[in-house]
Design a protein around this motif. Structure first.
Motif, PDB file in Angstrom:
ATOM      1  N   THR A  31       0.848  -1.190   0.000  1.00  0.00           N
ATOM      2  CA  THR A  31       0.000   0.000   0.000  1.00  0.00           C
ATOM      3  C   THR A  31       0.887   1.245   0.000  1.00  0.00           C
ATOM      4  N   PRO A  32       0.859   2.047  -1.072  1.00  0.00           N
ATOM      5  CA  PRO A  32       1.725   3.228  -1.134  1.00  0.00           C
ATOM      6  C   PRO A  32       1.378   4.238  -0.033  1.00  0.00           C
ATOM      7  N   GLY A  33       2.394   4.977   0.393  1.00  0.00           N
ATOM      8  CA  GLY A  33       2.212   6.006   1.402  1.00  0.00           C
ATOM      9  C   GLY A  33       2.106   7.381   0.781  1.00  0.00           C
ATOM     10  N   LEU A  34       2.626   8.379   1.474  1.00  0.00           N
ATOM     11  CA  LEU A  34       2.568   9.755   0.999  1.00  0.00           C
ATOM     12  C   LEU A  34       3.588   9.977  -0.122  1.00  0.00           C
ATOM     13  N   PRO A  35       3.378  10.988  -0.957  1.00  0.00           N
ATOM     14  CA  PRO A  35       4.331  11.279  -2.033  1.00  0.00           C
ATOM     15  C   PRO A  35       5.716  11.610  -1.482  1.00  0.00           C
ATOM     16  N   LEU A  36       6.729  10.954  -2.043  1.00  0.00           N
ATOM     17  CA  LEU A  36       8.116  11.277  -1.695  1.00  0.00           C
ATOM     18  C   LEU A  36       8.776  12.123  -2.774  1.00  0.00           C
ATOM     19  N   LEU A  37       8.395  11.884  -4.025  1.00  0.00           N
ATOM     20  CA  LEU A  37       8.967  12.644  -5.147  1.00  0.00           C
ATOM     21  C   LEU A  37       7.826  13.183  -6.007  1.00  0.00           C
ATOM     22  N   GLU A  38       7.804  14.491  -6.175  1.00  0.00           N
ATOM     23  CA  GLU A  38       6.791  15.141  -7.016  1.00  0.00           C
ATOM     24  C   GLU A  38       7.500  15.982  -8.071  1.00  0.00           C
ATOM     25  N   VAL A  39       7.186  15.718  -9.321  1.00  0.00           N
ATOM     26  CA  VAL A  39       7.774  16.438 -10.450  1.00  0.00           C
ATOM     27  C   VAL A  39       6.646  17.153 -11.191  1.00  0.00           C
ATOM     28  N   GLU A  40       6.784  18.467 -11.339  1.00  0.00           N
ATOM     29  CA  GLU A  40       5.709  19.262 -11.931  1.00  0.00           C
ATOM     30  C   GLU A  40       6.239  20.119 -13.076  1.00  0.00           C
TER      31      GLU A  40
ATOM     32  N   ASP B  74       7.842  19.801 -19.935  1.00  0.00           N
ATOM     33  CA  ASP B  74       6.470  19.576 -19.463  1.00  0.00           C
ATOM     34  C   ASP B  74       6.253  18.140 -18.969  1.00  0.00           C
ATOM     35  N   VAL B  75       7.162  17.681 -18.096  1.00  0.00           N
ATOM     36  CA  VAL B  75       7.063  16.328 -17.537  1.00  0.00           C
ATOM     37  C   VAL B  75       6.576  16.428 -16.092  1.00  0.00           C
ATOM     38  N   SER B  76       5.486  15.720 -15.791  1.00  0.00           N
ATOM     39  CA  SER B  76       4.900  15.757 -14.444  1.00  0.00           C
ATOM     40  C   SER B  76       4.515  14.345 -13.996  1.00  0.00           C
ATOM     41  N   PHE B  77       4.898  13.986 -12.781  1.00  0.00           N
ATOM     42  CA  PHE B  77       4.472  12.728 -12.186  1.00  0.00           C
ATOM     43  C   PHE B  77       4.808  12.756 -10.702  1.00  0.00           C
ATOM     44  N   THR B  78       4.241  11.784  -9.983  1.00  0.00           N
ATOM     45  CA  THR B  78       4.460  11.667  -8.536  1.00  0.00           C
ATOM     46  C   THR B  78       4.798  10.220  -8.200  1.00  0.00           C
ATOM     47  N   VAL B  79       5.769  10.017  -7.305  1.00  0.00           N
ATOM     48  CA  VAL B  79       6.108   8.682  -6.826  1.00  0.00           C
ATOM     49  C   VAL B  79       5.944   8.670  -5.310  1.00  0.00           C
ATOM     50  N   ARG B  80       5.143   7.737  -4.822  1.00  0.00           N
ATOM     51  CA  ARG B  80       4.844   7.668  -3.389  1.00  0.00           C
ATOM     52  C   ARG B  80       5.742   6.666  -2.669  1.00  0.00           C
ATOM     53  N   ALA B  81       5.800   6.792  -1.377  1.00  0.00           N
ATOM     54  CA  ALA B  81       6.557   5.840  -0.561  1.00  0.00           C
ATOM     55  C   ALA B  81       6.007   4.434  -0.783  1.00  0.00           C
ATOM     56  N   GLY B  82       6.875   3.470  -1.015  1.00  0.00           N
ATOM     57  CA  GLY B  82       6.441   2.098  -1.239  1.00  0.00           C
ATOM     58  C   GLY B  82       5.956   1.821  -2.649  1.00  0.00           C
TER      59      GLY B  82
ATOM     60  N   ALA C 177      15.569  23.710 -16.495  1.00  0.00           N
ATOM     61  CA  ALA C 177      15.218  24.955 -17.189  1.00  0.00           C
ATOM     62  C   ALA C 177      13.922  25.533 -16.634  1.00  0.00           C
ATOM     63  N   GLU C 178      12.963  24.658 -16.382  1.00  0.00           N
ATOM     64  CA  GLU C 178      11.663  25.081 -15.864  1.00  0.00           C
ATOM     65  C   GLU C 178      11.113  23.962 -14.982  1.00  0.00           C
ATOM     66  N   GLY C 179      10.086  24.313 -14.220  1.00  0.00           N
ATOM     67  CA  GLY C 179       9.376  23.308 -13.453  1.00  0.00           C
ATOM     68  C   GLY C 179       9.758  23.276 -11.987  1.00  0.00           C
ATOM     69  N   ARG C 180       9.179  22.324 -11.301  1.00  0.00           N
ATOM     70  CA  ARG C 180       9.308  22.250  -9.840  1.00  0.00           C
ATOM     71  C   ARG C 180       9.494  20.807  -9.409  1.00  0.00           C
ATOM     72  N   ILE C 181      10.362  20.603  -8.434  1.00  0.00           N
ATOM     73  CA  ILE C 181      10.564  19.293  -7.834  1.00  0.00           C
ATOM     74  C   ILE C 181      10.335  19.418  -6.337  1.00  0.00           C
ATOM     75  N   ARG C 182       9.572  18.470  -5.773  1.00  0.00           N
ATOM     76  CA  ARG C 182       9.386  18.424  -4.323  1.00  0.00           C
ATOM     77  C   ARG C 182       9.808  17.047  -3.821  1.00  0.00           C
ATOM     78  N   VAL C 183      10.551  17.053  -2.726  1.00  0.00           N
ATOM     79  CA  VAL C 183      10.994  15.823  -2.076  1.00  0.00           C
ATOM     80  C   VAL C 183      10.400  15.804  -0.676  1.00  0.00           C
ATOM     81  N   ASP C 184       9.575  14.796  -0.420  1.00  0.00           N
ATOM     82  CA  ASP C 184       8.914  14.674   0.891  1.00  0.00           C
ATOM     83  C   ASP C 184       8.154  15.935   1.247  1.00  0.00           C
ATOM     84  N   GLY C 185       7.496  16.541   0.247  1.00  0.00           N
ATOM     85  CA  GLY C 185       6.641  17.709   0.465  1.00  0.00           C
ATOM     86  C   GLY C 185       7.338  19.044   0.435  1.00  0.00           C
ATOM     87  N   ALA C 186       8.667  19.065   0.381  1.00  0.00           N
ATOM     88  CA  ALA C 186       9.408  20.329   0.397  1.00  0.00           C
ATOM     89  C   ALA C 186      10.038  20.588  -0.967  1.00  0.00           C
ATOM     90  N   ASP C 187      10.062  21.860  -1.378  1.00  0.00           N
ATOM     91  CA  ASP C 187      10.697  22.219  -2.646  1.00  0.00           C
ATOM     92  C   ASP C 187      12.162  21.792  -2.640  1.00  0.00           C
TER      93      ASP C 187
END
Length: 494
Positions: free
Chosen positions: A252-261, A271-279, A306-316
């Motif tokens: 069962t996956p947990g909270l997002p660890l890696l978020e790419v926007e 323009d690549v966006s996806f999310t990978v959750r714990a587990g 060049a552009e976009g946003r990355i979050r690790v464990d909810g933080a930029d």
């Protein structure tokens, strides 16, 4: 069919370690002989003996019933033996055309290269292998898969009687593999004998006329391809029953660890966006050149954002460098393990410890005891086949080298694993071990992001698959909707 090649009772030892023992193979004119076996079974060593790289300690070789004793690779080339090695041997700063015809460049009487003829002849070879690049392109700018096709083209450019293909499809897409198979069929029709070494058993069954199995440095069985089943072939290779696929674990996956926007790296992808959750195990699919590896390298800090946003464990998160990524719990195992993942002359223990020297030191002095302990733990847990932790990595088989890369990644104890082609050039037995390891990482709560050219691998391992096409995110498929047709449609059509 005319007997083309006989290798009888060939033996070879390195530094007192027996690598080959009484190995015998036979190749007929116009035949494709498959040679299969786990990494370390001796396949590549046997082919290096045929190619004149190593000299055998015992046994004999005949070509068309004439004794053949190659002392150098030049002797093998003169006898019409061409080898397409698993590890490429191209000149990166020369053009594609110059690499294809290296050693036999068309020249004028005064030694000037005939550039127009070179380009024309190279274009014809590139068409045969299905590679759409200009003959004047520098090899350094090509992807690994494109370089593999250049290597194959170089072998085809010379009139060979025997062509050895050592893992020729390891980095190729299905479309590129189709071109290779049609090329092999044409070579067979011309009477060329082909030795085909591959861990992809479906390709072995599709292209080979006969299959020889090697295990622990010996040739243990040889049958026409029709006398084998996939189950019996695997059984002969590993000498134990083995499942074709690793069952997918129910995690069962947990909270997002890696978020790419809306991530972009100029000239590579956008323009690549996806999310990978714990587990969770998340796959990135796409054709060669779609930008999959570049996405991983950008997140890791190798390529610029060049552009976009990355979050690790909810933080930029700003990936300024690989060093910072490692400190932040992010690790990348690269596609080309020999160029980017290992220091080949170093021992296993030095390679495994390289990313964690700070934690293995006291007062600035690295503890040899801790380094050895880490390496030996890795050898046991990943089942790395070696004489000792002090063995040089360059002397390991491809599969065991890949395990050292994974061991080094695990030593950092990261939260986010990014694995680029984690089973490239790895045999069927070692693949299962790698798959089990990946499942263990997810079960412990890590987020796992995988790039693989093996679509069945992604379908078996992943919870979700994102698809890239021409450097853009084409869509995402949930596990319940997995199908090869759906993912290939997104990759090719969008």
């Amino acid at each position: 069919m005319t007997s083309l090649l006989d290798m009888k009772d060939v033996s070879k030892a390195f530094l007192g370690v027996q690598v080959l023992t009484d190995v015998s193979i036979r190749l007929q004119s116009g035949e494709v002989l498959g040679i299969v076996g786990e990494n370390g079974a001796g396949k590549s060593t046997l082919m290096k003996i045929l190619a004149g790289v190593h000299r055998p300690d015992g046994g004999a070789i005949w070509i068309e019933d004439k004794s053949f004793e190659p002392h150098t690779p030049r002797d093998a080339l003169a006898a019409g033996i061409k080898v397409v090695h698993q590890e490429l041997s191209l000149f990166p700063d020369r053009t594609v055309a110059e690499n294809i015809f290296a050693g036999v460049l068309p020249t004028t009487p005064v030694g000037t290269i005939k550039r127009r003829r070179l380009a024309r002849d190279a274009a014809a070879v590139l068409k045969r292998v299905g590679l759409d690049v200009a003959p004047g392109t520098r090899v350094r700018s090509l992807s690994l898969a494109q370089r593999q096709l250049v290597e194959i083209g170089r072998a085809l450019s010379q009139k060979a009687r025997i062509i050895v293909m050592d893992e020729p499809t390891a980095t190729l897409t299905s479309h590129e593999v189709e071109f290779l198979m049609s090329t092999i069929a044409a070579l067979k029709a011309d009477g060329v004998g082909i030795i085909f070494i591959s861990h992809h058993l479906e390709e072995v069954f599709a292209v080979c006329d006969r299959v020889t199995v090697m295990r622990d440095g010996r040739s243990v069985d040889d049958r026409p391809v029709g006398a084998w089943t996939e189950a019996s072939l695997v059984q002969a290779m590993v000498n134990r029953p083995i499942d074709k696929f690793v069952p997918k674990r129910d995690i069962t996956p947990g909270l997002p660890l890696l978020e790419v926007e809306r991530l972009a790296s100029r000239g590579r992808f956008s323009d690549v966006s996806f999310t990978v959750r714990a587990g969770e195990i998340y796959g990135l699919a796409g054709l060669v050149g779609a930008g999959r590896s570049e996405v991983l390298k950008t997140i890791f800090g190798v390529l610029p954002v060049a552009e976009g946003r990355i979050r690790v464990d909810g933080a930029d998160y700003q990936p300024h460098s690989p060093r910072r990524s490692l400190r932040s719990g992010i690790v990348l195992t690269p596609e080309d393990r020999k160029l980017e993942g290992l220091v080949l002359p170093f021992s296993i223990r030095k390679n495994v410890a390289m990313s964690t020297l700070k934690f293995l030191s006291r007062w600035g002095i690295v503890s040899a005891r801790r380094v050895t302990g880490l390496a030996e733990t890795s050898i046991r847990s990943l089942r790395i086949r070696t004489r000792s932790s002090g063995q040089e990595v360059r002397r390991l088989s491809g599969g065991n080298q890949q395990k050292v890369v994974l061991a080094r990644a695990i030593s950092v104890a990261p939260r986010i694993f990014m694995l680029d082609e984690p089973t490239r050039g790895v045999d069927v037995g070692a693949k299962v071990e790698v798959y089990t390891l990946i499942g263990d990482l997810a079960a412990k709560g890590a987020a796992v992001l995988i790039v693989s050219s093996d679509l069945l691998e992604l379908l078996g391992l992943c919870d979700r698959i994102g698809v890239l096409r021409a450097g853009r995110f084409a869509g995402e498929v949930e596990r319940a909707d997995f199908s090869q047709d759906r993912i290939m449609s997104l990759a090719a059509i969008g």
